[in-house]
Scaffold this motif. Structure first.
Motif, mmCIF file in Angstrom:
data_model
loop_
_atom_site.group_PDB
_atom_site.id
_atom_site.type_symbol
_atom_site.label_atom_id
_atom_site.label_comp_id
_atom_site.label_asym_id
_atom_site.label_seq_id
_atom_site.Cartn_x
_atom_site.Cartn_y
_atom_site.Cartn_z
ATOM 1 N N LEU A 181 0.812 -1.215 0.000
ATOM 2 C CA LEU A 181 0.000 0.000 0.000
ATOM 3 C C LEU A 181 0.847 1.267 0.000
ATOM 4 O O LEU A 181 0.308 2.367 0.046
ATOM 5 C CB LEU A 181 -0.923 0.009 1.231
ATOM 6 N N GLY A 188 -2.082 3.271 -3.536
ATOM 7 C CA GLY A 188 -3.332 2.922 -2.882
ATOM 8 C C GLY A 188 -3.787 1.499 -3.139
ATOM 9 O O GLY A 188 -3.034 0.636 -3.585
ATOM 10 N N LEU A 189 -5.081 1.243 -2.878
ATOM 11 C CA LEU A 189 -5.623 -0.100 -2.891
ATOM 12 C C LEU A 189 -5.581 -0.726 -4.285
ATOM 13 O O LEU A 189 -5.185 -1.885 -4.445
ATOM 14 C CB LEU A 189 -7.068 -0.080 -2.356
ATOM 15 N N THR A 198 -7.033 3.922 5.705
ATOM 16 C CA THR A 198 -5.984 2.904 5.635
ATOM 17 C C THR A 198 -6.455 1.576 6.203
ATOM 18 O O THR A 198 -6.125 0.510 5.683
ATOM 19 C CB THR A 198 -4.737 3.387 6.400
ATOM 20 N N THR A 249 -9.370 0.323 6.068
ATOM 21 C CA THR A 249 -10.188 -0.345 5.052
ATOM 22 C C THR A 249 -9.304 -0.952 3.967
ATOM 23 O O THR A 249 -9.504 -2.095 3.535
ATOM 24 C CB THR A 249 -11.177 0.641 4.424
ATOM 25 N N GLU A 250 -8.308 -0.187 3.519
ATOM 26 C CA GLU A 250 -7.393 -0.707 2.501
ATOM 27 C C GLU A 250 -6.656 -1.946 3.005
ATOM 28 O O GLU A 250 -6.517 -2.942 2.292
ATOM 29 C CB GLU A 250 -6.392 0.377 2.105
ATOM 30 N N LEU A 253 -6.988 -5.633 1.351
ATOM 31 C CA LEU A 253 -5.783 -6.220 0.783
ATOM 32 C C LEU A 253 -5.459 -7.554 1.449
ATOM 33 O O LEU A 253 -5.117 -8.537 0.782
ATOM 34 C CB LEU A 253 -4.608 -5.251 0.932
ATOM 35 N N HIS A 284 -13.611 9.746 5.184
ATOM 36 C CA HIS A 284 -12.200 9.533 5.552
ATOM 37 C C HIS A 284 -11.643 10.684 6.361
ATOM 38 O O HIS A 284 -10.608 10.571 6.997
ATOM 39 C CB HIS A 284 -11.361 9.315 4.310
ATOM 40 N N SER A 323 -6.375 8.396 6.114
ATOM 41 C CA SER A 323 -6.940 7.785 4.933
ATOM 42 C C SER A 323 -6.118 8.185 3.732
ATOM 43 O O SER A 323 -5.298 9.089 3.794
ATOM 44 C CB SER A 323 -8.393 8.226 4.735
ATOM 45 N N ARG A 324 -6.364 7.492 2.656
ATOM 46 C CA ARG A 324 -5.609 7.750 1.428
ATOM 47 C C ARG A 324 -6.524 8.422 0.418
ATOM 48 O O ARG A 324 -7.648 8.065 0.273
ATOM 49 C CB ARG A 324 -5.070 6.430 0.854
#
Length: 430
Positions: free
Chosen positions: A283, A287-288, A320, A322-323, A327, A423, A429-430
Motif C-alpha cells: 500500500l 493505494g488499494l 488505511t 479499510t485498505e 488487501l 475519511h 486515509s488515502r
C-alpha cells in the motif's frame, strides 16, 4: 488353480504367496486377473474330474469305487480353501491330495488326467526345485500307467504329459510372479502415500513455526517502538502534568503547559508512525487498486494460475484500515486458491461507490462443501477455514462482511464488502 496359503511355522517364502482362494490381500494387489485365473483353475479341476468319471466308468471301472474315490479327492481339494484363509498346512494338504490321486489312478488309469491340476499346485506350493522334483514323480506315474495296463507305451503318451507338466509349472510360476509384483506395487504405493502425508505434515509445521517466528519478531519490534517512543512520551507528559499541578508561578505553569502540548503532539506523531508501520508494504504506492494489481501479478507469476483484475465503478478514497483489511482479504483468498483450489484462472473484481466498496475473488477450481464453515469454530490456525473466519471477523469489526459460495467441482466465489466512511473522520486515509 491356486494352492492353500502356507504362512505357519516351517512354510517356505515361496509357499506363502498363493492358495486356492489366493493370498491374503491378493484381491487388492493382483486385481481381477489373479481372481479369474484362480476361478479358471477351479473350473479346470471340476471339468477334468467329470471327464475322468465318465471315461473311467465307460472303460469298465467299478462305478462305486470311482465315484467314492473321486468324491474323497474333490472334498479334500475343497478343504484347501478354508486352510488357505487360515494360512496353515499347505504342504501337508498337497501331499495328501497327491496320495488320493494315486488311489484314483489305481482305480482307473483314466484318472491320470487330474495330474495337470497337481502340477499347477506343485508350482504354487513348493520352491522351484521341490516343485520340479514332485512334478517329475507325478509325470513318471502318468507315463508308467499305460505300461502297467497294456505292457507298453508310445511317444505321444510320453511327450504329451511332459509338455503338460512344463506348461502347468510355467502358468503357476507366472501367477506367482503376478501376485508378488502386485504385493510390491501395493507396498510402494502405501509408502508413497505415507511419504506424502509426512511431507504435508512437515510443511504445515514449518509454516506454523514461520508464522510464530514472524509474529514474535513483529511483537518484539512493536514493543520496542512503543517503549522507546510512545511510552517515553507519556512518561514525559505525566511528569510535566505533575510539575504544573505543583507549580504556583503562573508563568512557569504556562511554560509547562506548552511543554505538555509539544510532548502530546510528538506522542501523537509517534503513534501515527507506529500505526503506519503496520500497513502492508504493497500500500506504500498507489493505494488499494495498485496494491491489488501488484499482489495479483505476483500471485500469477508464482503460481502459474491466470489472474486478472476487473474494476467497475469508481473507487473512492478510503481509510488505511479499510485498505489493509481488503488487501489482506485478497491475499488470503489467493493463498487459498493456490493451496487448495487447483484452479486454472482467478478473477479479482473491485466495485466501488460512494456508499461501499466490494471485492470478489472468483476461481474455476475444484470447489468444496461450505455447509459448516460459518458455524464450526476452529480450534487453531491449522484447522480448516481459519483464514476465512479471521477475515470475516476483521471485516465485521469495520462494519462490513464476507460471503462464500462454492460446491465440489463448481469453483469458489468469495465476496467482501466494507462501507466507505468519511475519511476525514478517520484521520489516516488515502
Amino acid at each position: 488353480m491356486s494352492a492353500p496359503d502356507v504362512s505357519g511355522p516351517g512354510a517356505t517364502p515361496h509357499a506363502r504367496l498363493a492358495g486356492p482362494v489366493g493370498v491374503p490381500g491378493e484381491e487388492s494387489v493382483a486385481g481381477g486377473t489373479a481372481r479369474w485365473l484362480r476361478w479358471g483353475q477351479h473350473a479346470l479341476l471340476a471339468a477334468l474330474a467329470a471327464i475322468c468319471l465318465t471315461r473311467a466308468v465307460a472303460a469298465g471301472a467299478h462305478p462305486a469305487a470311482e465315484v467314492g474315490a473321486l468324491l474323497v479327492f474333490v472334498a479334500w481339494y475343497l478343504v484347501g480353501i478354508p486352510l488357505a484363509r487360515r494360512g496353515v498346512g499347505g504342504a501337508a494338504w498337497f501331499l495328501v491330495l497327491s496320495l488320493l490321486w494315486g488311489v484314483l489312478v489305481l482305480v482307473s488309469p483314466e484318472n491320470v488326467w487330474l495330474a495337470f491340476p497337481l502340477w499347477l499346485l506343485a508350482g504354487h506350493l513348493l520352491p522351484l526345485v521341490g516343485g520340479v522334483l514332485v512334478s517329475v514323480l507325478i509325470l513318471v506315474v502318468v507315463v508308467a500307467e499305460p505300461v502297467r495296463q497294456v505292457g507298453g507305451t508310445s511317444f505321444a503318451a510320453v511327450i504329451g504329459p511332459l509338455i503338460g507338466m512344463v506348461v502347468a509349472l510355467g502358468i503357476s510360476r507366472a501367477q506367482m510372479a503376478l501376485v508378488r509384483d502386485g504385493i510390491e506395487r501395493q507396498r510402494l504405493i502405501t509408502s508413497l502415500y505415507s511419504a506424502q502425508e509426512e511431507t504435508a505434515a512437515l510443511t504445515d509445521e514449518l509454516a506454523r513455526l514461520q508464522r510464530a517466528a514472524g509474529a514474535t519478531s513483529e511483537r518484539t519490534r512493536l514493543s520496542r517502538d512503543i517503549h522507546d517512543g510512545i511510552a517515553q512520551g507519556f512518561s514525559s507528559i505525566l511528569l510535566l502534568a505533575r510539575a504544573a499541578r505543583a507549580e504556583e508561578d503562573t508563568t512557569r505553569v504556562r511554560e509547562l503547559l506548552a511543554h505538555l502540548e509539544t510532548s502530546a503532539a510528538e506522542g501523537l506523531e509517534e503513534s501515527r508512525r507506529v500505526v503506519g508501520a503496520l500497513a502492508p508494504a504493497d500500500l506504500d504506492e498507489g493505494g488499494l487498486v495498485a496494491a491489488l494489481h501488484r499482489v495479483t501479478e505476483r500471485f500469477e507469476a508464482e503460481s502459474g494460475v491466470t489472474a486478472r483484475i476487473v474494476t467497475t465503478g469508481s473507487v473512492p478514497p478510503v481509510p488505511t484500515t479499510t485498505e489493509v483489511a481488503l488487501l489482506r482479504y485478497v491475499q488470503g483468498a489467493l493463498a487459498n486458491v493456490r493451496t487448495h483450489a487447483r484452479a486454472e484462472s482467478v478473477v479479482v473484481s473491485l466495485d466501488g461507490s460512494t456508499e461501499s466498496i466490494r471485492v470478489d475473488v472468483v476461481d474455476d477450481g475444484q470447489g468444496f462443501d461450505t455447509t459448516d464453515w460459518t458455524t464450526r469454530t476452529p480450534r487453531s490456525p491449522g484447522d480448516g477455514g481459519y483464514g476465512l473466519r479471521a477475515t470475516r471477523t476483521r471485516l465485521r469489526e469495520l462494519g462490513g462482511g464476507l460471503a462464500l459460495e462454492s460446491a465440489p467441482g463448481e469453483g469458489t466465489v468469495v465476496s467482501a464488502w466494507l462501507p466507505v466512511h468519511d475519511h476525514g473522520a478517520d484521520g489516516d486515509s488515502r
